[in-house]
Scaffold this active site. Sequence first.
Site, PDB file in Angstrom:
ATOM      1  N   ASP A   1       0.761  -1.277  -0.144  1.00  0.00           N
ATOM      2  CA  ASP A   1      -0.132   0.034  -0.053  1.00  0.00           C
ATOM      3  C   ASP A   1       0.887   1.330  -0.207  1.00  0.00           C
ATOM      4  O   ASP A   1       0.661   2.124  -0.744  1.00  0.00           O
ATOM      5  CB  ASP A   1      -1.074   0.013   1.085  1.00  0.00           C
ATOM      6  CG  ASP A   1      -0.110  -0.176   2.593  1.00  0.00           C
ATOM      7  OD1 ASP A   1       0.983  -0.725   2.610  1.00  0.00           O
ATOM      8  OD2 ASP A   1      -0.892  -0.229   3.554  1.00  0.00           O
TER       9      ASP A   1
ATOM     10  N   ASP B   1       6.886   3.765   3.407  1.00  0.00           N
ATOM     11  CA  ASP B   1       7.242   5.181   4.111  1.00  0.00           C
ATOM     12  C   ASP B   1       8.971   5.067   4.492  1.00  0.00           C
ATOM     13  O   ASP B   1       9.675   5.527   3.764  1.00  0.00           O
ATOM     14  CB  ASP B   1       6.439   4.898   5.369  1.00  0.00           C
ATOM     15  CG  ASP B   1       6.477   5.991   6.388  1.00  0.00           C
ATOM     16  OD1 ASP B   1       6.931   7.138   5.984  1.00  0.00           O
ATOM     17  OD2 ASP B   1       6.089   5.871   7.536  1.00  0.00           O
TER      18      ASP B   1
ATOM     19  N   PHE C   1       0.536  11.499   7.300  1.00  0.00           N
ATOM     20  CA  PHE C   1      -0.169  10.211   7.660  1.00  0.00           C
ATOM     21  C   PHE C   1      -1.504  10.290   6.659  1.00  0.00           C
ATOM     22  O   PHE C   1      -2.104  11.051   6.798  1.00  0.00           O
ATOM     23  CB  PHE C   1      -0.447   9.945   9.322  1.00  0.00           C
ATOM     24  CG  PHE C   1      -1.106   8.808   9.412  1.00  0.00           C
ATOM     25  CD1 PHE C   1      -0.360   7.732   9.584  1.00  0.00           C
ATOM     26  CD2 PHE C   1      -2.278   8.573   9.532  1.00  0.00           C
ATOM     27  CE1 PHE C   1      -0.638   6.230  10.048  1.00  0.00           C
ATOM     28  CE2 PHE C   1      -2.983   7.222  10.072  1.00  0.00           C
ATOM     29  CZ  PHE C   1      -1.954   6.207  10.047  1.00  0.00           C
TER      30      PHE C   1
ATOM     31  N   ARG D   1     -10.070   1.566   6.539  1.00  0.00           N
ATOM     32  CA  ARG D   1      -9.649   0.960   5.326  1.00  0.00           C
ATOM     33  C   ARG D   1     -10.457   0.772   4.038  1.00  0.00           C
ATOM     34  O   ARG D   1     -10.299   0.889   2.905  1.00  0.00           O
ATOM     35  CB  ARG D   1      -9.111  -0.497   5.783  1.00  0.00           C
ATOM     36  CG  ARG D   1      -8.158  -0.689   6.778  1.00  0.00           C
ATOM     37  CD  ARG D   1      -7.850  -2.149   6.702  1.00  0.00           C
ATOM     38  NE  ARG D   1      -7.022  -2.398   7.993  1.00  0.00           N
ATOM     39  CZ  ARG D   1      -5.577  -2.230   7.890  1.00  0.00           C
ATOM     40  NH1 ARG D   1      -5.079  -1.704   6.956  1.00  0.00           N
ATOM     41  NH2 ARG D   1      -4.982  -2.511   9.004  1.00  0.00           N
TER      42      ARG D   1
HETATM   43  P1  5GP Z   1       7.659   1.475   6.312  1.00  0.00           P
HETATM   44  O1  5GP Z   1       8.363   0.097   7.079  1.00  0.00           O
HETATM   45  O2  5GP Z   1       8.072   1.782   4.880  1.00  0.00           O
HETATM   46  O3  5GP Z   1       8.073   2.803   7.222  1.00  0.00           O
HETATM   47  O4  5GP Z   1       6.114   1.371   6.558  1.00  0.00           O
HETATM   48  C1  5GP Z   1       5.380   0.636   5.779  1.00  0.00           C
HETATM   49  C2  5GP Z   1       4.098   0.213   6.651  1.00  0.00           C
HETATM   50  O5  5GP Z   1       3.657   1.107   7.462  1.00  0.00           O
HETATM   51  C3  5GP Z   1       2.916   0.323   5.534  1.00  0.00           C
HETATM   52  O6  5GP Z   1       2.747  -0.878   4.926  1.00  0.00           O
HETATM   53  C4  5GP Z   1       1.927   0.525   6.349  1.00  0.00           C
HETATM   54  O7  5GP Z   1       1.037  -0.356   6.810  1.00  0.00           O
HETATM   55  C5  5GP Z   1       2.505   1.654   7.342  1.00  0.00           C
HETATM   56  N1  5GP Z   1       2.217   2.934   7.156  1.00  0.00           N
HETATM   57  C6  5GP Z   1       3.271   3.797   6.865  1.00  0.00           C
HETATM   58  N2  5GP Z   1       2.910   5.077   6.630  1.00  0.00           N
HETATM   59  C7  5GP Z   1       1.539   5.007   6.627  1.00  0.00           C
HETATM   60  C8  5GP Z   1       0.414   6.263   6.660  1.00  0.00           C
HETATM   61  O8  5GP Z   1       0.679   7.272   6.369  1.00  0.00           O
HETATM   62  N3  5GP Z   1      -0.838   5.758   6.705  1.00  0.00           N
HETATM   63  C9  5GP Z   1      -0.963   4.472   7.468  1.00  0.00           C
HETATM   64  N4  5GP Z   1      -2.413   4.085   7.342  1.00  0.00           N
HETATM   65  N5  5GP Z   1      -0.008   3.209   7.360  1.00  0.00           N
HETATM   66  C10 5GP Z   1       1.078   3.733   6.943  1.00  0.00           C
END
Ligand code: 5GP
Length: 179
Positions: free
Chosen positions: A103, A106, A156, A169
């Site tokens: 999805d 980040d 976010f 969701r």
């Molecule tokens: P990362 O490991 O790249 O920091 O984060 C990946 C996961 O964090 C994504 O698959 C998601 O589940 C969650 N995540 C990161 N940023 C967001 C955001 O802005 N909104 C939401 N709802 N989930 C996020």
Amino acid sequence: MNTIQIADKKFELLMENETINKRIRLIGIQLNVDYEDRCPVFIGVLNGSFIFMGDLLKEIEVPCEVEFIKVSSYRGTESIGTIKEVIGLPENLGNRDVIIVEDIVDTGITIKHIIDQVYLQKPASVKVCSLLYKPAALRAPVEELQYTGFEIPNDFVVGYGLDYNGLGRNLKEIYRAIL
Ligand code: 5GP
């Protein structure tokens, strides 16, 4: 509605459903070209990718397989930094063309962890297809991230599969938190 409330937080509209769907159709076209004559295995990262995975797969015309992995690493709006595998990877990825469907990327920590696990099975290729991507938050470049829907600011977001504390969701559009 351009502003919504989920639990204790206010969100404003960032992306209409039609904008998302148009972009997904283009990603589908690109994947159909890039994977012509191959049979990739799409691995969706639950829970956030479930709507994107469904809409993307409807655009795929090459023969393909579909799997899911479930990891949890976030609580509310902040990373807790550890990745827990709740549903593990399938075990038959040797010599396969793997496309991991996310999805959002980040910091990139979650996707890097999954990519490393996939490589242990010696696949033919590994690529990542993420609907959203926050360049400002990425800790290190992810070479495999070759298909991205939209680059978004370091806010976010919820909707279209993404949640805030389990809620939101089901929203068709994507919203960003108002500070
Ligand atoms: P990362 O490991 O790249 O920091 O984060 C990946 C996961 O964090 C994504 O698959 C998601 O589940 C969650 N995540 C990161 N940023 C967001 C955001 O802005 N909104 C939401 N709802 N989930 C996020």
